[in-house]
Design an enzyme around this catalytic site. Structure first.
Site, PDB file in Angstrom:
ATOM      1  N   ALA A   1      -5.501   2.956   8.048  1.00  0.00           N
ATOM      2  CA  ALA A   1      -4.064   3.179   8.263  1.00  0.00           C
ATOM      3  C   ALA A   1      -3.840   3.868   9.620  1.00  0.00           C
ATOM      4  CB  ALA A   1      -3.499   3.985   7.093  1.00  0.00           C
ATOM      5  N   TYR A   2      -3.145   4.977   9.627  1.00  0.00           N
ATOM      6  CA  TYR A   2      -2.811   5.677  10.885  1.00  0.00           C
ATOM      7  C   TYR A   2      -4.069   5.947  11.717  1.00  0.00           C
ATOM      8  CZ  TYR A   2      -0.100   9.045  13.711  1.00  0.00           C
ATOM      9  OH  TYR A   2       0.540   9.711  14.717  1.00  0.00           O
ATOM     10  N   ASN A   3      -5.143   6.373  11.044  1.00  0.00           N
ATOM     11  CA  ASN A   3      -6.405   6.646  11.726  1.00  0.00           C
ATOM     12  C   ASN A   3      -6.846   5.501  12.635  1.00  0.00           C
ATOM     13  OD1 ASN A   3      -9.259   7.941  11.917  1.00  0.00           O
ATOM     14  ND2 ASN A   3      -9.649   5.927  11.021  1.00  0.00           N
ATOM     15  N   LYS A   4      -6.695   4.286  12.134  1.00  0.00           N
ATOM     16  CA  LYS A   4      -7.145   3.131  12.915  1.00  0.00           C
ATOM     17  C   LYS A   4      -6.256   2.922  14.141  1.00  0.00           C
ATOM     18  CE  LYS A   4      -8.597  -1.643  12.677  1.00  0.00           C
ATOM     19  NZ  LYS A   4      -7.786  -2.096  13.818  1.00  0.00           N
ATOM     20  N   SER A   5      -4.957   3.136  13.971  1.00  0.00           N
ATOM     21  CA  SER A   5      -4.055   3.010  15.116  1.00  0.00           C
ATOM     22  C   SER A   5      -4.397   4.005  16.212  1.00  0.00           C
ATOM     23  CB  SER A   5      -2.604   3.247  14.692  1.00  0.00           C
ATOM     24  OG  SER A   5      -2.231   2.387  13.654  1.00  0.00           O
TER      25      SER A   5
ATOM     26  N   ARG B   1      -5.713  20.512  22.680  1.00  0.00           N
ATOM     27  CA  ARG B   1      -4.351  20.484  23.217  1.00  0.00           C
ATOM     28  C   ARG B   1      -3.911  19.028  23.275  1.00  0.00           C
ATOM     29  NH1 ARG B   1      -6.844  24.456  25.925  1.00  0.00           N
ATOM     30  NH2 ARG B   1      -5.759  26.434  26.233  1.00  0.00           N
TER      31      ARG B   1
ATOM     32  N   ASP C   1       0.837  -1.206   0.000  1.00  0.00           N
ATOM     33  CA  ASP C   1       0.000   0.000   0.000  1.00  0.00           C
ATOM     34  C   ASP C   1       0.870   1.253   0.000  1.00  0.00           C
ATOM     35  OD1 ASP C   1      -2.504  -1.234  -0.024  1.00  0.00           O
ATOM     36  OD2 ASP C   1      -2.419  -1.597   2.130  1.00  0.00           O
ATOM     37  N   GLY C   2       2.003   1.186   0.696  1.00  0.00           N
ATOM     38  CA  GLY C   2       2.914   2.325   0.742  1.00  0.00           C
ATOM     39  C   GLY C   2       3.404   2.692  -0.658  1.00  0.00           C
TER      40      GLY C   2
ATOM     41  N   ALA D   1      -3.492  11.790  21.151  1.00  0.00           N
ATOM     42  CA  ALA D   1      -3.196  12.044  22.563  1.00  0.00           C
ATOM     43  C   ALA D   1      -3.629  13.436  23.040  1.00  0.00           C
ATOM     44  CB  ALA D   1      -1.701  11.831  22.835  1.00  0.00           C
TER      45      ALA D   1
HETATM   46  P1  NAP Z   1       5.298   2.513   6.533  1.00  0.00           P
HETATM   47  O1  NAP Z   1       5.642   3.047   7.874  1.00  0.00           O
HETATM   48  O2  NAP Z   1       6.292   1.769   5.717  1.00  0.00           O
HETATM   49  O3  NAP Z   1       4.000   1.578   6.610  1.00  0.00           O
HETATM   50  C1  NAP Z   1       2.914   1.777   7.389  1.00  0.00           C
HETATM   51  C2  NAP Z   1       1.992   0.557   7.278  1.00  0.00           C
HETATM   52  O4  NAP Z   1       0.702   1.021   6.931  1.00  0.00           O
HETATM   53  C3  NAP Z   1       2.389  -0.469   6.213  1.00  0.00           C
HETATM   54  O5  NAP Z   1       2.145  -1.762   6.737  1.00  0.00           O
HETATM   55  C4  NAP Z   1       1.437  -0.167   5.073  1.00  0.00           C
HETATM   56  O6  NAP Z   1       1.148  -1.283   4.272  1.00  0.00           O
HETATM   57  C5  NAP Z   1       0.199   0.220   5.853  1.00  0.00           C
HETATM   58  N1  NAP Z   1      -0.772   1.012   5.115  1.00  0.00           N
HETATM   59  C6  NAP Z   1      -0.571   2.040   4.256  1.00  0.00           C
HETATM   60  N2  NAP Z   1      -1.746   2.509   3.820  1.00  0.00           N
HETATM   61  C7  NAP Z   1      -2.709   1.768   4.409  1.00  0.00           C
HETATM   62  C8  NAP Z   1      -4.126   1.768   4.362  1.00  0.00           C
HETATM   63  N3  NAP Z   1      -4.792   2.652   3.628  1.00  0.00           N
HETATM   64  N4  NAP Z   1      -4.803   0.870   5.123  1.00  0.00           N
HETATM   65  C9  NAP Z   1      -4.146  -0.012   5.893  1.00  0.00           C
HETATM   66  N5  NAP Z   1      -2.810  -0.065   5.985  1.00  0.00           N
HETATM   67  C10 NAP Z   1      -2.106   0.811   5.243  1.00  0.00           C
HETATM   68  O7  NAP Z   1       4.802   3.754   5.671  1.00  0.00           O
HETATM   69  P2  NAP Z   1       4.251   3.756   4.214  1.00  0.00           P
HETATM   70  O8  NAP Z   1       4.173   2.364   3.697  1.00  0.00           O
HETATM   71  O9  NAP Z   1       4.989   4.803   3.460  1.00  0.00           O
HETATM   72  O10 NAP Z   1       2.771   4.287   4.502  1.00  0.00           O
HETATM   73  C11 NAP Z   1       2.523   5.584   4.972  1.00  0.00           C
HETATM   74  C12 NAP Z   1       1.351   5.456   5.886  1.00  0.00           C
HETATM   75  O11 NAP Z   1       1.761   4.869   7.093  1.00  0.00           O
HETATM   76  C13 NAP Z   1       0.730   6.772   6.311  1.00  0.00           C
HETATM   77  O12 NAP Z   1      -0.175   7.254   5.349  1.00  0.00           O
HETATM   78  C14 NAP Z   1       0.065   6.383   7.618  1.00  0.00           C
HETATM   79  O13 NAP Z   1      -1.288   6.017   7.413  1.00  0.00           O
HETATM   80  C15 NAP Z   1       0.782   5.140   8.062  1.00  0.00           C
HETATM   81  N6  NAP Z   1       1.353   5.378   9.381  1.00  0.00           N
HETATM   82  C16 NAP Z   1       0.828   4.674  10.408  1.00  0.00           C
HETATM   83  C17 NAP Z   1       1.261   4.924  11.682  1.00  0.00           C
HETATM   84  C18 NAP Z   1       0.635   4.136  12.790  1.00  0.00           C
HETATM   85  O14 NAP Z   1      -0.218   3.301  12.513  1.00  0.00           O
HETATM   86  N7  NAP Z   1       1.018   4.413  14.037  1.00  0.00           N
HETATM   87  C19 NAP Z   1       2.232   5.878  11.934  1.00  0.00           C
HETATM   88  C20 NAP Z   1       2.751   6.577  10.876  1.00  0.00           C
HETATM   89  C21 NAP Z   1       2.282   6.316   9.575  1.00  0.00           C
HETATM   90  P3  NAP Z   1       2.197  -1.918   3.234  1.00  0.00           P
HETATM   91  O15 NAP Z   1       3.094  -2.758   4.058  1.00  0.00           O
HETATM   92  O16 NAP Z   1       1.324  -2.701   2.319  1.00  0.00           O
HETATM   93  O17 NAP Z   1       2.928  -0.801   2.549  1.00  0.00           O
HETATM   94 MN    MN Z   2       5.065   0.301   3.422  1.00  0.00          MN
END
Ligand code: NAP
Ligand code: MN
EC number: 2.7.1.23
Length: 275
Positions: free
Chosen positions: A169-173, A155, A53-54, A192
């Protein structure tokens, strides 16, 4: 037997650096050439991202100014993803579907972010997953305005605004809800928040409809970090930030084997359930 015709379709292939993705890239490039597709990395009809997805996020940003002309396909070299319809062992099926393709598409909402700086500059971003904001060092303080209504003074560490497809993605976390991508809405989620006798925010995430605008007004003229999908920016002296659903959607090639959203959610987060 199905008659295969010269498609003339222009295709761009984008892969991450993983050896498995690179193998798929070479294999697919070869098969597409043999089947009279045209490889084109400036104005393609179809963009195929190979990785996860990334990687699809990166492909989206490469073509974010041509969203109306381009359709995407994701090939996942690991498990099934959210933006990916094919696994790496399904290249035969992918090429056959491309030959039979009639232009059908599946479309999802994209987030538009406008950052207004105090010097009059406006920075515009599009996000496929989400945009998040944090203050670089200390507690972020920002007014949240929804459709002109001053809703709360936040705040805490920061806030994210996510698209429906970004909701997993991040939203769910952060404890946000998972939204079906046919719902045209944005989700505002806290990172937070401080909640006590003095400081009060809603606490839960909120989902706003397409016509609504979310505005954030940071009250400190300090550096704030804005993450847009997989890119990070830093701005000082932000006057306000506006979040809305973009006029353009992202289009995917409607694959006959398109996996239902709830199957993807189950596959990613639940797995098989023991009865
Ligand atoms: P990454 O840190 O390499 O991967 C973040 C993880 O999120 C990977 O497992 C990626 O899947 C998965 N992911 C990406 N889009 C998704 C979606 N729409 N639904 C479910 N999972 C998804 O970063 P990246 O691959 O460049 O992705 C950037 C994304 O990471 C940001 O948009 C943000 O949503 C997410 N993120 C999450 C957190 C958290 O959950 N605490 C923190 C920072 C960022 P793949 O392995 O298939 O690439
Ligand atoms: Mn990724």
């Amino acid at each position: 037997m199905i008659q295969m015709k010269n498609t003339g379709k222009r295709i761009d292939l984008i892969a991450n650096r993983k050896p498995q993705s690179q193998r798929v890239l070479y294999e697919l490039r070869d098969r597409l050439k043999r089947n009279q597709f045209i490889l084109n990395d400036t104005n393609p009809d179809i963009v195929i991202s190979i990785g996860g997805d990334g990687m699809l996020l990166s492909a989206f940003h490469k073509y974010e100014n041509q969203l109306d002309k381009v359709r995407f396909i994701g090939v996942h070299t690991g498990h099934l993803g959210f933006y990916t319809d094919y696994r790496d062992f399904e290249l035969d099926k992918l090429v056959t579907n491309l030959q039979l393709d009639t232009g059908a598409r599946v479309s999802y909402p994209v987030l538009n972010v406008k950052v207004f700086l105090e010097n009059g500059e406006v920075k515009i971003f599009r996000a496929l997953n989400e945009a998040s904001i944090r203050r670089s060092d200390r507690t972020m303080v920002a007014d949240v305005v929804i459709n002109g209504v001053h809703f709360e003074r936040f705040r805490g560490d920061g806030l994210t605004v996510s698209t429906p497809t970004g909701s997993t993605a991040y939203n769910k976390s952060l404890g946000g809800a998972v939204l079906h991508p046919t719902i045209e809405a944005l989700q505002l989620t806290e990172i937070a928040s401080l909640n006590n006798r003095v400081y009060r925010t809603l606490g839960s995430s909120i989902i706003v409809p397409k016509k609504d605008k979310i505005e954030l007004i940071p009250t400190r003229n300090d550096y704030h970090t804005i993450s847009v999908d997989n890119s990070v920016y830093s701005f000082r002296n932000i006057e306000r930030i506006e979040y809305q659903i973009d006029h353009h959607k992202i289009h995917f090639v409607a694959s006959p084997s398109h996996t239902s959203f709830w199957n993807r959610v189950k596959d990613a987060f639940i797995g098989e359930v023991d009865e």
